[in-house]
Design a protein around this motif. Structure first.
Motif, short mmCIF file in Angstrom:
data_model
loop_
_atom_site.label_atom_id
_atom_site.label_comp_id
_atom_site.label_asym_id
_atom_site.label_seq_id
_atom_site.Cartn_x
_atom_site.Cartn_y
_atom_site.Cartn_z
N THR B 29 1.04 -0.93 -0.03
CA THR B 29 -0.26 -0.24 -0.01
C THR B 29 0.83 0.77 -0.32
O THR B 29 0.28 2.16 -0.93
CB THR B 29 -1.12 -0.22 1.46
N SER B 32 2.08 1.92 -3.63
CA SER B 32 1.13 2.04 -4.47
C SER B 32 0.97 3.16 -4.22
O SER B 32 1.09 4.45 -5.32
CB SER B 32 0.18 0.93 -4.50
N LYS B 37 -0.06 5.44 -7.84
CA LYS B 37 -1.12 4.32 -7.49
C LYS B 37 -2.37 4.79 -6.86
O LYS B 37 -3.39 4.31 -8.12
CB LYS B 37 -0.68 3.12 -8.18
N TYR B 38 -3.08 4.90 -5.92
CA TYR B 38 -3.54 4.52 -4.90
C TYR B 38 -3.32 5.68 -4.58
O TYR B 38 -2.52 6.42 -3.66
CB TYR B 38 -3.33 3.30 -4.30
N VAL B 39 -4.50 6.53 -4.32
CA VAL B 39 -4.88 7.97 -3.08
C VAL B 39 -5.36 7.75 -2.22
O VAL B 39 -6.42 6.29 -1.77
CB VAL B 39 -5.44 8.53 -4.51
N PRO B 40 -4.61 7.84 -1.33
CA PRO B 40 -5.04 7.52 0.29
C PRO B 40 -6.44 8.25 0.85
O PRO B 40 -6.34 9.20 0.65
CB PRO B 40 -3.87 7.59 1.38
N SER B 41 -6.96 7.58 1.47
CA SER B 41 -8.55 8.03 2.11
C SER B 41 -7.83 9.43 3.02
O SER B 41 -6.45 9.87 3.37
CB SER B 41 -8.74 7.18 2.85
N LEU B 44 -6.20 7.90 6.34
CA LEU B 44 -4.81 7.39 6.30
C LEU B 44 -3.97 8.98 5.98
O LEU B 44 -3.25 8.70 6.35
CB LEU B 44 -4.37 6.02 4.85
#
Lengths: 140, 66
Positions: B29, B32, B37-41, B44
């Protein structure tokens, strides 16, 4: 928004994955066994048994926790269910169209609940694994 | 969304695994998020900012098209 308990989806512990994988070879062995002992089963029935077991296997895999069940995995799972449903709608549409051109009949016995459940759960599993693969690709 | 997590980690000589353990996520995570690649909340993102003792806006920045 705090999640309402009625909307909560309980997930199985990761050890259930081993049980889920048993559901893939089991129906094949069962159908072969039934043929060997000459139980008179319809070929469609054999296919339905296989679809049913595989649907359960994929459903269990989709509802089993990952080792690290963090927010990224949770978002992948949500996306997988959405994408899986989308693929199933279009996939079934395509099968219906092919069926119509081949047999000139839009509804057919080939669309059983077992087949639909197998396809849906298979697509969800595929979408989930694809996202995990894309996230782990080029890992530094 | 751009971020400078890698830079902030380097300042503290922290590995991805160290950061992952501190905020209870997987190393994958963190990788990423760093790679975009991943946008955290928000939760987070705030946790990450708290580890580095800086504001969230300093770590994360909107890009053109976000």
């Amino acid at each position: 928004m705090k999640e309402k308990s009625i909307l909560t989806v309980p997930l199985l512990s990761p050890s259930w994955k081993k049980v889920a994988f048993l559901f893939f070879p089991l129906p094949v062995i069962l159908v072969i066994g039934m043929a060997v002992v000459q139980m008179e089963i319809d070929p469609n029935q054999g296919a339905e048994i296989i679809y049913g077991f595989w649907a359960i296997g994929f459903a269990m895999l989709n509802l089993t926790k990952e080792k690290d069940e963090d927010e990224m995995i949770k978002s992948f799972r949500l996306q997988a269910f959405q994408t899986g449903s989308y693929w199933m709608i279009w996939g079934l549409g395509a099968i219906m169209l092919i069926n119509y051109y081949r047999f000139e009949n839009i509804s057919s016995e080939m669309f059983s609940a077992y087949l639909v459940l197998f396809l849906l759960n298979g697509y969800i599993y595929g979408a989930f694994q694809y996202q995990k693969y894309m996230a782990s690709k080029d890992i530094k | 969304m751009k971020n400078i997590i890698k830079v902030e980690r380097a300042k503290l000589s922290m590995t991805q695994q160290d950061l992952a353990d501190l905020i209870s996520v997987s190393r994958q995570t963190i990788n990423s998020i760093e790679a975009g690649k991943y946008v955290p909340s928000t939760v987070l993102a705030l946790k990450i900012a708290r580890v580095f003792n800086v504001s969230m806006e300093l770590i994360f920045e909107l890009e053109e098209g976000d």
